[in-house]
Write a protein that holds these residues in place. Structure first.
Motif, PDB file in Angstrom:
ATOM      1  N   GLY A  47     -65.637 112.839 -26.105  1.00 29.07           N
ATOM      2  CA  GLY A  47     -65.235 112.802 -27.500  1.00 29.07           C
ATOM      3  C   GLY A  47     -64.006 111.933 -27.665  1.00 29.07           C
ATOM      4  O   GLY A  47     -63.162 111.839 -26.763  1.00 29.07           O
ATOM      5  N   LEU A  48     -63.893 111.274 -28.807  1.00 27.44           N
ATOM      6  CA  LEU A  48     -62.796 110.340 -29.055  1.00 27.44           C
ATOM      7  C   LEU A  48     -61.933 110.844 -30.194  1.00 27.44           C
ATOM      8  O   LEU A  48     -62.425 111.125 -31.283  1.00 27.44           O
ATOM      9  CB  LEU A  48     -63.348 108.950 -29.386  1.00 27.44           C
ATOM     10  N   PHE A  49     -60.639 110.967 -29.927  1.00 21.35           N
ATOM     11  CA  PHE A  49     -59.722 111.403 -30.967  1.00 21.35           C
ATOM     12  C   PHE A  49     -59.285 110.231 -31.847  1.00 21.35           C
ATOM     13  O   PHE A  49     -58.967 110.405 -33.011  1.00 21.35           O
ATOM     14  CB  PHE A  49     -58.489 112.057 -30.346  1.00 21.35           C
ATOM     15  N   GLY A  50     -59.317 109.035 -31.289  1.00 19.95           N
ATOM     16  CA  GLY A  50     -58.803 107.878 -32.010  1.00 19.95           C
ATOM     17  C   GLY A  50     -59.815 107.199 -32.908  1.00 19.95           C
ATOM     18  O   GLY A  50     -59.462 106.235 -33.602  1.00 19.95           O
ATOM     19  N   GLU A  51     -61.065 107.652 -32.918  1.00 19.22           N
ATOM     20  CA  GLU A  51     -62.081 107.020 -33.751  1.00 19.22           C
ATOM     21  C   GLU A  51     -63.247 107.978 -33.976  1.00 19.22           C
ATOM     22  O   GLU A  51     -63.421 108.955 -33.241  1.00 19.22           O
ATOM     23  CB  GLU A  51     -62.575 105.724 -33.104  1.00 19.22           C
ATOM     24  N   ASP A  52     -64.030 107.694 -35.024  1.00 20.39           N
ATOM     25  CA  ASP A  52     -65.219 108.497 -35.315  1.00 20.39           C
ATOM     26  C   ASP A  52     -66.364 108.003 -34.451  1.00 20.39           C
ATOM     27  O   ASP A  52     -67.038 107.020 -34.768  1.00 20.39           O
ATOM     28  CB  ASP A  52     -65.606 108.377 -36.800  1.00 20.39           C
ATOM     29  N   GLY A  53     -66.602 108.696 -33.379  1.00 22.38           N
ATOM     30  CA  GLY A  53     -67.667 108.309 -32.463  1.00 22.38           C
ATOM     31  C   GLY A  53     -67.442 108.958 -31.117  1.00 22.38           C
ATOM     32  O   GLY A  53     -66.460 109.677 -30.896  1.00 22.38           O
ATOM     33  N   LEU A  54     -68.368 108.729 -30.195  1.00 25.10           N
ATOM     34  CA  LEU A  54     -68.273 109.274 -28.851  1.00 25.10           C
ATOM     35  C   LEU A  54     -68.688 108.205 -27.858  1.00 25.10           C
ATOM     36  O   LEU A  54     -69.414 107.263 -28.200  1.00 25.10           O
ATOM     37  CB  LEU A  54     -69.168 110.510 -28.697  1.00 25.10           C
ATOM     38  N   SER A  55     -68.230 108.370 -26.619  1.00 24.88           N
ATOM     39  CA  SER A  55     -68.561 107.425 -25.555  1.00 24.88           C
ATOM     40  C   SER A  55     -69.530 108.067 -24.582  1.00 24.88           C
ATOM     41  O   SER A  55     -69.308 109.204 -24.138  1.00 24.88           O
ATOM     42  CB  SER A  55     -67.297 106.983 -24.814  1.00 24.88           C
ATOM     43  N   LEU A  56     -70.597 107.355 -24.245  1.00 26.43           N
ATOM     44  CA  LEU A  56     -71.638 107.875 -23.359  1.00 26.43           C
ATOM     45  C   LEU A  56     -71.764 106.998 -22.127  1.00 26.43           C
ATOM     46  O   LEU A  56     -71.837 105.765 -22.226  1.00 26.43           O
ATOM     47  CB  LEU A  56     -72.967 107.947 -24.102  1.00 26.43           C
ATOM     48  N   LEU A  57     -71.796 107.635 -20.952  1.00 23.43           N
ATOM     49  CA  LEU A  57     -72.023 106.942 -19.688  1.00 23.43           C
ATOM     50  C   LEU A  57     -73.262 107.544 -19.036  1.00 23.43           C
ATOM     51  O   LEU A  57     -73.318 108.745 -18.760  1.00 23.43           O
ATOM     52  CB  LEU A  57     -70.820 107.092 -18.767  1.00 23.43           C
ATOM     53  N   ASP A  58     -74.276 106.702 -18.803  1.00 22.18           N
ATOM     54  CA  ASP A  58     -75.505 107.120 -18.144  1.00 22.18           C
ATOM     55  C   ASP A  58     -75.269 107.073 -16.639  1.00 22.18           C
ATOM     56  O   ASP A  58     -75.199 106.000 -16.044  1.00 22.18           O
ATOM     57  CB  ASP A  58     -76.644 106.177 -18.549  1.00 22.18           C
ATOM     58  N   LEU A  59     -75.133 108.233 -16.010  1.00 16.96           N
ATOM     59  CA  LEU A  59     -74.822 108.281 -14.581  1.00 16.96           C
ATOM     60  C   LEU A  59     -76.002 107.880 -13.710  1.00 16.96           C
ATOM     61  O   LEU A  59     -75.830 107.629 -12.511  1.00 16.96           O
ATOM     62  CB  LEU A  59     -74.342 109.684 -14.204  1.00 16.96           C
ATOM     63  N   TRP A  60     -77.206 107.833 -14.279  1.00 17.07           N
ATOM     64  CA  TRP A  60     -78.339 107.285 -13.548  1.00 17.07           C
ATOM     65  C   TRP A  60     -78.291 105.760 -13.512  1.00 17.07           C
ATOM     66  O   TRP A  60     -78.820 105.138 -12.588  1.00 17.07           O
ATOM     67  CB  TRP A  60     -79.658 107.731 -14.183  1.00 17.07           C
ATOM     68  N   ASN A  61     -77.671 105.192 -14.514  1.00 10.95           N
ATOM     69  CA  ASN A  61     -77.578 103.730 -14.625  1.00 10.95           C
ATOM     70  C   ASN A  61     -76.152 103.332 -15.001  1.00 10.95           C
ATOM     71  O   ASN A  61     -75.897 102.744 -16.055  1.00 10.95           O
ATOM     72  CB  ASN A  61     -78.555 103.214 -15.693  1.00 10.95           C
ATOM     73  N   PRO A  62     -75.177 103.629 -14.146  1.00  8.79           N
ATOM     74  CA  PRO A  62     -73.786 103.371 -14.508  1.00  8.79           C
ATOM     75  C   PRO A  62     -73.452 101.893 -14.693  1.00  8.79           C
ATOM     76  O   PRO A  62     -72.488 101.567 -15.397  1.00  8.79           O
ATOM     77  CB  PRO A  62     -73.001 103.976 -13.339  1.00  8.79           C
ATOM     78  N   ALA A  63     -74.244 101.010 -14.085  1.00  2.00           N
ATOM     79  CA  ALA A  63     -73.970  99.579 -14.229  1.00  2.00           C
ATOM     80  C   ALA A  63     -74.088  99.120 -15.677  1.00  2.00           C
ATOM     81  O   ALA A  63     -73.549  98.069 -16.049  1.00  2.00           O
ATOM     82  CB  ALA A  63     -74.918  98.772 -13.344  1.00  2.00           C
ATOM     83  N   GLN A  64     -74.783  99.889 -16.513  1.00  4.84           N
ATOM     84  CA  GLN A  64     -74.892  99.538 -17.928  1.00  4.84           C
ATOM     85  C   GLN A  64     -73.592  99.753 -18.684  1.00  4.84           C
ATOM     86  O   GLN A  64     -73.429  99.271 -19.809  1.00  4.84           O
ATOM     87  CB  GLN A  64     -76.004 100.362 -18.574  1.00  4.84           C
ATOM     88  N   GLY A  65     -72.659 100.477 -18.079  1.00  5.01           N
ATOM     89  CA  GLY A  65     -71.377 100.704 -18.713  1.00  5.01           C
ATOM     90  C   GLY A  65     -71.446 101.763 -19.798  1.00  5.01           C
ATOM     91  O   GLY A  65     -72.459 102.443 -19.993  1.00  5.01           O
ATOM     92  N   VAL A  66     -70.349 101.906 -20.523  1.00 10.33           N
ATOM     93  CA  VAL A  66     -70.224 102.920 -21.564  1.00 10.33           C
ATOM     94  C   VAL A  66     -70.772 102.383 -22.876  1.00 10.33           C
ATOM     95  O   VAL A  66     -70.508 101.241 -23.257  1.00 10.33           O
ATOM     96  CB  VAL A  66     -68.752 103.334 -21.733  1.00 10.33           C
ATOM     97  N   THR A  67     -71.537 103.217 -23.567  1.00 11.99           N
ATOM     98  CA  THR A  67     -72.035 102.860 -24.893  1.00 11.99           C
ATOM     99  C   THR A  67     -71.488 103.853 -25.918  1.00 11.99           C
ATOM    100  O   THR A  67     -71.168 104.998 -25.596  1.00 11.99           O
ATOM    101  CB  THR A  67     -73.574 102.877 -24.935  1.00 11.99           C
ATOM    102  N   GLU A  68     -71.391 103.407 -27.161  1.00  8.41           N
ATOM    103  CA  GLU A  68     -70.891 104.257 -28.238  1.00  8.41           C
ATOM    104  C   GLU A  68     -72.058 104.936 -28.933  1.00  8.41           C
ATOM    105  O   GLU A  68     -73.086 104.302 -29.217  1.00  8.41           O
ATOM    106  CB  GLU A  68     -70.098 103.434 -29.255  1.00  8.41           C
ATOM    107  N   ILE A  69     -71.907 106.237 -29.197  1.00 10.79           N
ATOM    108  CA  ILE A  69     -72.925 106.966 -29.940  1.00 10.79           C
ATOM    109  C   ILE A  69     -72.277 107.644 -31.148  1.00 10.79           C
ATOM    110  O   ILE A  69     -71.069 107.870 -31.175  1.00 10.79           O
ATOM    111  CB  ILE A  69     -73.639 108.013 -29.064  1.00 10.79           C
TER     112      ILE A  69
END
Length: 405
Positions: free
Chosen positions: A225-247
């Protein structure tokens, strides 16, 4: 006809001694059997003001004993050893305490930092990791001895080129003997690999000011969860090379935020029927996201700012607790209709909820009422109350066999 037996005196004495000893042996074995207890229906309740925990039996709604001397438990959490005998209590004062639920005693205790915010135990049960505010970083300990195994300072470089040490939050265990956590000031997510002695760290850029996080029950997605913005950060641990995406980007866009009295706890996210039920920061809403693409599909109005949004084990109910000043109630949502089906009043200052492993009951702590109320999840009626001194977190030993708890 009268029968007479003339036994030697020594034989009579031997027979009497055998009878007495045999009787003592039976008594001792019976007594030992009565003292033997499994740990599957045990748990701990944090008493935050007195630095103690209650050892409780969930089947009998009974307090078995109290363990004192655990320091500052104003923000405390617990994880369990694989055999569910030992609890590891993380205190706000940096204390890591190993307690024995069967002997109801402290096994060992270390002060490992100035201010800590929770921890996790590795998939194989060998390591206990602690997330720290002061100094920022994560320390990993041997679960048997509490000896330090690895120290990971959360160092980062700010946009102005200054090197700092960030608070670490949202620490969870993940498959493969990994620990995953977020850095509040740095806006990063780190993976710590404890599968060997290297303690290798992989870093990812995340959103602004991650304040807490969770891992989905299958161990695949880490969501901060993000306190500084409306949104959340998701990391797919099966495919970490894809990096973090915003949801859920901009879920509060165009709406006036309310003052945030208490940050939501993402560990208590509800995952039910392919949907994620998410507490909205600064809004009187529970957000509903489709886990196939993480799109926002609904907003459920609730009576206050949600702190815990938790699903019952069968996923039929969503239980929601709230921040001050509306923190004396719990609302129950039907996961299919998304309607609020009951508003309960467990007491003043509700802080935590915990479902029994199969979900027939939920235990709810009310700090200022000095009690824990047990509800039947079918009837939504109270079935028991437990007296406790300023209770907060409730942690059952079933957590020993679940990821991320």
């Amino acid at each position: 006809m009268k029968l007479e037996f003339n036994l030697p005196g020594k034989l009579i004495a031997a027979l009497l001694l055998a009878f007495v000893l045999g009787g003592c042996q039976v008594f001792t074995e019976t007594q030992s059997r009565s003292e033997v207890m499994g740990t599957g229906d045990l748990g701990l309740i944090i008493e935050r003001a007195s630095g103690s925990v209650l050892v409780i039996n969930t089947s009998r709604h009974e307090v078995l004993g109290r363990i004192d001397g655990l320091g500052d438990l104003s923000h405390a959490s617990v994880v369990y050893s694989r055999d569910a005998r030992y609890g590891y209590v993380f205190g706000r004062d940096g204390g890591l305490t190993k307690v024995d639920l069967l002997s109801q005693s402290v096994v060992d205790r270390v002060i490992q930092s100035g201010n800590s915010i929770g921890g996790a135990i590795s998939q194989d049960g060998r390591y206990v990791a602690v997330s720290n505010y002061e100094p920022g970083g994560v320390k990993v300990f041997d679960s048997q001895t509490l000896e330090l195994v690895a120290e990971i300072p959360a160092t980062y470089t700010s946009g102005e080129g200054q090197v700092g040490q960030s608070k670490t939050v949202g620490l969870v265990d993940a498959p493969g003997n990994l620990f995953v956590f977020s850095l509040f000031e740095a806006g990063e997510i780190w993976i710590l690999d404890m599968s060997d002695d290297s303690a290798e760290v992989t870093r990812f850029e995340a959103g602004e000011s991650p304040y807490d996080a969770l891992i989905t029950p299958d161990g695949r997605y880490y969501i901060a969860g993000l306190f500084g913005e409306d949104g959340l950060s998701l990391l797919d641990l099966w495919n970490p090379a894809q990096g973090v995406t915003e949801i859920l980007p901009g879920y509060g866009k165009g709406e006036q935020k309310l003052p945030v009295y208490k940050m939501p706890h993402l560990e208590g996210w509800a995952i039910a029927d392919g949907r994620a039920f998410v507490p909205a920061v600064g809004h009187h809403q529970v957000l509903v996201a489709d886990m196939n693409d993480w799109s926002l599909v609904d907003r459920i109005p609730v009576q206050g700012q949600p702190v815990f949004v938790m699903a019952s084990p069968d996923n039929r109910q969503i239980w929601v607790s709230f921040a001050h000043p509306n923190n004396d109630v719990v609302q129950v949502i039907d996961s299919q209709t998304r309607d609020i089906v009951r508003t309960l009043e467990p007491g003043s200052a509700v802080l935590h909820m915990e479902f029994t492993p199969r979900g027939e009951e939920v235990w709810v702590s009310a700090r200022d009422s000095n009690r824990v109320t047990v509800y039947n999840t079918r009837t939504l009626e109270p079935v028991a109350t437990i007296n406790a001194e300023k209770p907060s977190g409730i942690f059952f030993t079933s957590r020993a066999h679940a990821l991320g708890l």
